[in-house]
Design an enzyme around this catalytic site. Structure first.
Site, PDB file in Angstrom:
ATOM      1  N   HIS A   1       0.821  -1.217   0.000  1.00 57.01           N
ATOM      2  CA  HIS A   1       0.000   0.000   0.000  1.00 57.01           C
ATOM      3  C   HIS A   1       0.857   1.270   0.000  1.00 57.01           C
ATOM      4  O   HIS A   1       0.601   2.197  -0.765  1.00 57.01           O
ATOM      5  CB  HIS A   1      -0.911   0.014   1.221  1.00 57.01           C
ATOM      6  CG  HIS A   1      -1.930  -1.087   1.192  1.00 57.01           C
ATOM      7  ND1 HIS A   1      -1.758  -2.291   1.835  1.00 57.01           N
ATOM      8  CD2 HIS A   1      -3.131  -1.152   0.578  1.00 57.01           C
ATOM      9  CE1 HIS A   1      -2.807  -3.058   1.622  1.00 57.01           C
ATOM     10  NE2 HIS A   1      -3.658  -2.403   0.853  1.00 57.01           N
TER      11      HIS A   1
ATOM     12  N   ASP B   1      10.070  -6.655  -4.584  1.00 55.82           N
ATOM     13  CA  ASP B   1       9.071  -7.213  -3.670  1.00 55.82           C
ATOM     14  C   ASP B   1       9.061  -8.714  -3.871  1.00 55.82           C
ATOM     15  O   ASP B   1       9.267  -9.190  -4.995  1.00 55.82           O
ATOM     16  CB  ASP B   1       7.675  -6.614  -3.953  1.00 55.82           C
ATOM     17  CG  ASP B   1       6.722  -6.838  -2.785  1.00 55.82           C
ATOM     18  OD1 ASP B   1       6.509  -7.999  -2.383  1.00 55.82           O
ATOM     19  OD2 ASP B   1       6.184  -5.846  -2.262  1.00 55.82           O
TER      20      ASP B   1
ATOM     21  N   VAL C   1       8.545  -2.646   3.980  1.00 54.55           N
ATOM     22  CA  VAL C   1       8.207  -4.061   4.213  1.00 54.55           C
ATOM     23  C   VAL C   1       7.900  -4.251   5.698  1.00 54.55           C
ATOM     24  O   VAL C   1       8.307  -3.448   6.530  1.00 54.55           O
ATOM     25  CB  VAL C   1       9.374  -4.990   3.790  1.00 54.55           C
ATOM     26  CG1 VAL C   1       9.646  -4.869   2.305  1.00 54.55           C
ATOM     27  CG2 VAL C   1      10.641  -4.690   4.584  1.00 54.55           C
ATOM     28  N   PRO C   2       7.185  -5.323   6.038  1.00 55.82           N
ATOM     29  CA  PRO C   2       6.882  -5.561   7.454  1.00 55.82           C
ATOM     30  C   PRO C   2       8.090  -6.125   8.204  1.00 55.82           C
ATOM     31  O   PRO C   2       9.024  -6.638   7.588  1.00 55.82           O
ATOM     32  CB  PRO C   2       5.758  -6.601   7.399  1.00 55.82           C
ATOM     33  CG  PRO C   2       5.957  -7.308   6.099  1.00 55.82           C
ATOM     34  CD  PRO C   2       6.567  -6.324   5.150  1.00 55.82           C
TER      35      PRO C   2
ATOM     36  N   VAL D   1      10.744   4.302   7.070  1.00 57.42           N
ATOM     37  CA  VAL D   1       9.491   4.719   7.727  1.00 57.42           C
ATOM     38  C   VAL D   1       8.638   3.468   7.976  1.00 57.42           C
ATOM     39  O   VAL D   1       7.439   3.577   8.169  1.00 57.42           O
ATOM     40  CB  VAL D   1       8.694   5.749   6.878  1.00 57.42           C
ATOM     41  CG1 VAL D   1       9.474   7.034   6.685  1.00 57.42           C
ATOM     42  CG2 VAL D   1       8.305   5.154   5.528  1.00 57.42           C
TER      43      VAL D   1
ATOM     44  N   ARG E   1       9.654  -0.201   9.864  1.00 60.34           N
ATOM     45  CA  ARG E   1       9.826  -0.707  11.226  1.00 60.34           C
ATOM     46  C   ARG E   1      11.294  -0.609  11.606  1.00 60.34           C
ATOM     47  O   ARG E   1      12.177  -0.930  10.793  1.00 60.34           O
ATOM     48  CB  ARG E   1       9.355  -2.167  11.334  1.00 60.34           C
ATOM     49  CG  ARG E   1       7.834  -2.322  11.440  1.00 60.34           C
ATOM     50  CD  ARG E   1       7.290  -1.765  12.754  1.00 60.34           C
ATOM     51  NE  ARG E   1       5.839  -1.781  12.838  1.00 60.34           N
ATOM     52  CZ  ARG E   1       5.019  -0.765  12.574  1.00 60.34           C
ATOM     53  NH1 ARG E   1       5.524   0.380  12.160  1.00 60.34           N
ATOM     54  NH2 ARG E   1       3.720  -0.878  12.721  1.00 60.34           N
TER      55      ARG E   1
ATOM     56  N   ASP F   1      12.071   7.286  10.611  1.00 60.07           N
ATOM     57  CA  ASP F   1      10.857   7.586  11.399  1.00 60.07           C
ATOM     58  C   ASP F   1      10.635   6.519  12.457  1.00 60.07           C
ATOM     59  O   ASP F   1       9.736   6.638  13.286  1.00 60.07           O
ATOM     60  CB  ASP F   1       9.639   7.658  10.466  1.00 60.07           C
ATOM     61  CG  ASP F   1       8.389   8.083  11.220  1.00 60.07           C
ATOM     62  OD1 ASP F   1       8.448   9.121  11.922  1.00 60.07           O
ATOM     63  OD2 ASP F   1       7.364   7.372  11.147  1.00 60.07           O
TER      64      ASP F   1
ATOM     65  N   GLU G   1      12.452   1.856  19.926  1.00 59.50           N
ATOM     66  CA  GLU G   1      11.651   3.081  20.126  1.00 59.50           C
ATOM     67  C   GLU G   1      10.587   2.947  21.219  1.00 59.50           C
ATOM     68  O   GLU G   1      10.173   3.955  21.811  1.00 59.50           O
ATOM     69  CB  GLU G   1      10.980   3.500  18.809  1.00 59.50           C
ATOM     70  CG  GLU G   1       9.871   2.548  18.350  1.00 59.50           C
ATOM     71  CD  GLU G   1       9.215   2.985  17.042  1.00 59.50           C
ATOM     72  OE1 GLU G   1       9.927   3.131  16.033  1.00 59.50           O
ATOM     73  OE2 GLU G   1       7.988   3.169  17.036  1.00 59.50           O
TER      74      GLU G   1
ATOM     75  N   HIS H   1       8.323   8.341  14.950  1.00 60.60           N
ATOM     76  CA  HIS H   1       7.201   7.530  14.442  1.00 60.60           C
ATOM     77  C   HIS H   1       5.968   8.411  14.176  1.00 60.60           C
ATOM     78  O   HIS H   1       4.854   8.089  14.605  1.00 60.60           O
ATOM     79  CB  HIS H   1       6.865   6.401  15.430  1.00 60.60           C
ATOM     80  CG  HIS H   1       6.265   5.198  14.742  1.00 60.60           C
ATOM     81  ND1 HIS H   1       6.623   3.915  15.039  1.00 60.60           N
ATOM     82  CD2 HIS H   1       5.333   5.089  13.769  1.00 60.60           C
ATOM     83  CE1 HIS H   1       5.942   3.068  14.288  1.00 60.60           C
ATOM     84  NE2 HIS H   1       5.154   3.767  13.505  1.00 60.60           N
TER      85      HIS H   1
HETATM   86  N1  LIG Z   1       5.921   4.931  10.274  1.00 58.36           N
HETATM   87  C1  LIG Z   1       4.614   4.762  10.354  1.00 58.36           C
HETATM   88  O1  LIG Z   1       3.906   5.588  10.940  1.00 58.36           O
HETATM   89  C2  LIG Z   1       3.968   3.549   9.704  1.00 58.36           C
HETATM   90  C3  LIG Z   1       2.578   3.533   9.533  1.00 58.36           C
HETATM   91  C4  LIG Z   1       1.987   2.444   8.875  1.00 58.36           C
HETATM   92  C5  LIG Z   1       2.747   1.388   8.431  1.00 58.36           C
HETATM   93  N2  LIG Z   1       4.094   1.396   8.650  1.00 58.36           N
HETATM   94  C6  LIG Z   1       4.920   0.267   8.177  1.00 58.36           C
HETATM   95  O2  LIG Z   1       5.115   0.368   6.773  1.00 58.36           O
HETATM   96  C7  LIG Z   1       5.402  -0.924   6.239  1.00 58.36           C
HETATM   97  C8  LIG Z   1       4.624  -1.168   4.944  1.00 58.36           C
HETATM   98  O3  LIG Z   1       3.240  -1.040   5.163  1.00 58.36           O
HETATM   99  P1  LIG Z   1       2.178  -1.348   4.002  1.00 58.36           P
HETATM  100  O4  LIG Z   1       0.844  -0.949   4.522  1.00 58.36           O
HETATM  101  O5  LIG Z   1       2.658  -0.806   2.706  1.00 58.36           O
HETATM  102  O6  LIG Z   1       2.279  -2.944   3.975  1.00 58.36           O
HETATM  103  P2  LIG Z   1       1.782  -3.929   2.831  1.00 58.36           P
HETATM  104  O7  LIG Z   1       1.524  -5.230   3.512  1.00 58.36           O
HETATM  105  O8  LIG Z   1       0.707  -3.326   2.004  1.00 58.36           O
HETATM  106  O9  LIG Z   1       3.087  -4.080   1.919  1.00 58.36           O
HETATM  107  C9  LIG Z   1       4.256  -4.710   2.350  1.00 58.36           C
HETATM  108  C10 LIG Z   1       4.942  -5.297   1.132  1.00 58.36           C
HETATM  109  O10 LIG Z   1       6.214  -5.794   1.525  1.00 58.36           O
HETATM  110  C11 LIG Z   1       6.459  -6.977   0.767  1.00 58.36           C
HETATM  111  N3  LIG Z   1       7.564  -7.700   1.398  1.00 58.36           N
HETATM  112  C12 LIG Z   1       7.571  -8.356   2.567  1.00 58.36           C
HETATM  113  N4  LIG Z   1       8.813  -8.811   2.845  1.00 58.36           N
HETATM  114  C13 LIG Z   1       9.600  -8.411   1.817  1.00 58.36           C
HETATM  115  C14 LIG Z   1      10.987  -8.549   1.525  1.00 58.36           C
HETATM  116  N5  LIG Z   1      11.823  -9.201   2.334  1.00 58.36           N
HETATM  117  N6  LIG Z   1      11.450  -8.004   0.387  1.00 58.36           N
HETATM  118  C15 LIG Z   1      10.633  -7.349  -0.441  1.00 58.36           C
HETATM  119  N7  LIG Z   1       9.317  -7.185  -0.227  1.00 58.36           N
HETATM  120  C16 LIG Z   1       8.813  -7.715   0.893  1.00 58.36           C
HETATM  121  C17 LIG Z   1       5.126  -7.677   0.735  1.00 58.36           C
HETATM  122  O11 LIG Z   1       5.059  -8.627  -0.302  1.00 58.36           O
HETATM  123  C18 LIG Z   1       4.182  -6.493   0.508  1.00 58.36           C
HETATM  124  O12 LIG Z   1       3.954  -6.229  -0.861  1.00 58.36           O
HETATM  125  C19 LIG Z   1       5.099  -1.910   7.379  1.00 58.36           C
HETATM  126  O13 LIG Z   1       6.315  -2.244   8.021  1.00 58.36           O
HETATM  127  C20 LIG Z   1       4.281  -1.098   8.341  1.00 58.36           C
HETATM  128  O14 LIG Z   1       4.424  -1.592   9.648  1.00 58.36           O
HETATM  129  C21 LIG Z   1       4.716   2.462   9.266  1.00 58.36           C
END
Ligand SMILES: NC(=O)c1ccc[n+]([C@@H]2O[C@H](COP(=O)([O-])OP(=O)(O)OC[C@H]3O[C@@H](n4cnc5c(N)ncnc54)[C@H](O)[C@@H]3O)[C@@H](O)[C@H]2O)c1
Length: 331
Positions: free
Chosen positions: A155, A175, A206-207, A233, A235, A259, A264, A296
């Site tokens: 996303h 990805d 990525v997560p 931004v 984890r 971020d 943290e 964050h």
């Molecule tokens: N800083 C903030 O305030 C904040 C807020 C929301 C989300 N986040 C973080 O942002 C990150 C992404 O969120 P999102 O909603 O886009 O998630 P999402 O699940 O929509 O997308 C994550 C993508 O990462 C891919 N992926 C997983 N492991 C991978 C790897 N080793 N190599 C390549 N691709 C890989 C998955 O296939 C997926 O397409 C998450 O870590 C989430 O926790 C941070």
């Protein structure tokens, strides 16, 4: 119908008031405290609870709620890692979260971090404070001249790709699951190594699953271009901070925008005015003029907060009505 809501912040109140006015048949009890074994008793008479906290949802908390007949829990955030899920399942809890609230909030934050580092804003800020108004030596770089490696095209990564292309940057992506649109646009490289070799800026989306922890470390940094900029931004534990600090020292990494930070919890979103934060590496990062740390805050926009409140209360109401929200957490 009655919903108790814990850890409600002042900035959530406008959205909560709006939701209440759209649902006059639902009583909403507002509490500023976290849900703990002690505060769980406040849920007496409620049909469901809405929460948002980094503190753990322990066996004790869940049992206290259960005793009061409350086993519907709607999180206003995405993370469910602080819930004792085996206990929740055993007690018959139905849990919802808000997996997507505003990818733009986080993607824009990543873009601003890149822009501020490319134009040397922290260094100019420090100089301007001293009334040193000379240009040199902080010459900037233009975004359109950069190759940006986006790791994770979910996303948030996808929104960021559009933003970066608007600036005219060259985008390469990686990805483990390829998105058809990004694939059709021929933006994927075949491996992380390829992305590391090509990118002037690397940004993580990525997560923090086991395989991804410390994916940015001395070995991966050694494969990157010299003077790369790293943005995180996603984890904190995706980056080995010790290795990043070493690479910032020897210039392998020119700058970093962070971020999130691996330790943290308990530090961010607190006022440490007049005292150092209790983490030497984080203090070290704060002191550097080629590093921007934000606590964050990428998610923290009016739009995202409004979405988190609306979506969590909508899901809570669905649970009370016996419906199945899309965001029901699967055990
Ligand atoms: N800083 C903030 O305030 C904040 C807020 C929301 C989300 N986040 C973080 O942002 C990150 C992404 O969120 P999102 O909603 O886009 O998630 P999402 O699940 O929509 O997308 C994550 C993508 O990462 C891919 N992926 C997983 N492991 C991978 C790897 N080793 N190599 C390549 N691709 C890989 C998955 O296939 C997926 O397409 C998450 O870590 C989430 O926790 C941070």
């Amino acid at each position: 119908m009655k919903i108790i809501s814990y850890s409600i912040r002042d900035d959530e109140m406008p959205a909560l008031k709006a939701w209440k006015s759209q649902h006059p048949d639902v009583e909403v009890q507002v509490e500023s405290e976290n849900l703990t074994p002690e505060t769980a008793s406040k849920a007496q008479g409620a049909d469901a609870a809405v929460t948002f906290q980094q503190a753990p949802y322990t066996k004790e908390v869940l049992e206290e709620l259960q005793k009061l007949g409350v086993n519907k829990l709607s999180l206003r955030n995405v993370g469910i890692d602080n819930i004792d899920l085996p206990v929740a399942e055993k007690l018959g809890f139905q849990i919802t979260n808000v997996p997507v609230y505003s990818p733009n909030a986080i993607a824009e934050h990543a873009a601003w971090l890149m822009g501020r580092l490319l134009r040397r804003v922290p260094e100019y800020d420090a100089k301007i404070k001293q009334r040193d108004l000379r240009w040199a030596p902080e010459i900037g770089r233009e975004m359109r001249m950069q190759t940006v490696g986006v790791i994770g095209t979910g996303h948030i990564g996808r929104v960021l790709i559009n933003i970066l292309q608007g600036f005219g940057a060259k985008v390469v992506c990686y990805d483990i699951f390829q998105n058809p649109e990004i694939k059709a646009a021929d933006l994927y490289v075949d491996s992380l190594d390829e992305l590391y070799q090509q990118s002037d800026i690397i940004t993580l989306h990525v997560p923090s699953v086991k395989e991804n922890i410390h994916m940015i470390n001395a070995d991966s940094i050694a494969k990157m271009k010299d003077s790369v900029i790293i943005i995180n931004v996603a984890r904190g534990d995706l980056i080995d901070t010790d290795d990043l600090l070493k690479a910032l020292d020897n210039g392998q990494v020119a700058a970093a925008g962070l971020d999130v930070y691996e330790k943290e919890v308990g530090i961010f979103n607190k006022d440490w005015a007049g005292q150092p934060v209790p983490d030497a590496n984080l203090e070290d990062l704060f002191r550097r003029q080629n590093v921007i740390v934000t606590p964050h805050t990428a998610f923290y926009t009016e739009t995202a907060v409004e979405n988190m409140v609306q979506k969590s209360f909508d899901a809570s109401l669905q649970l009370i009505k016996g419906e199945t929200p899309d965001t029901l957490v699967k055990y």
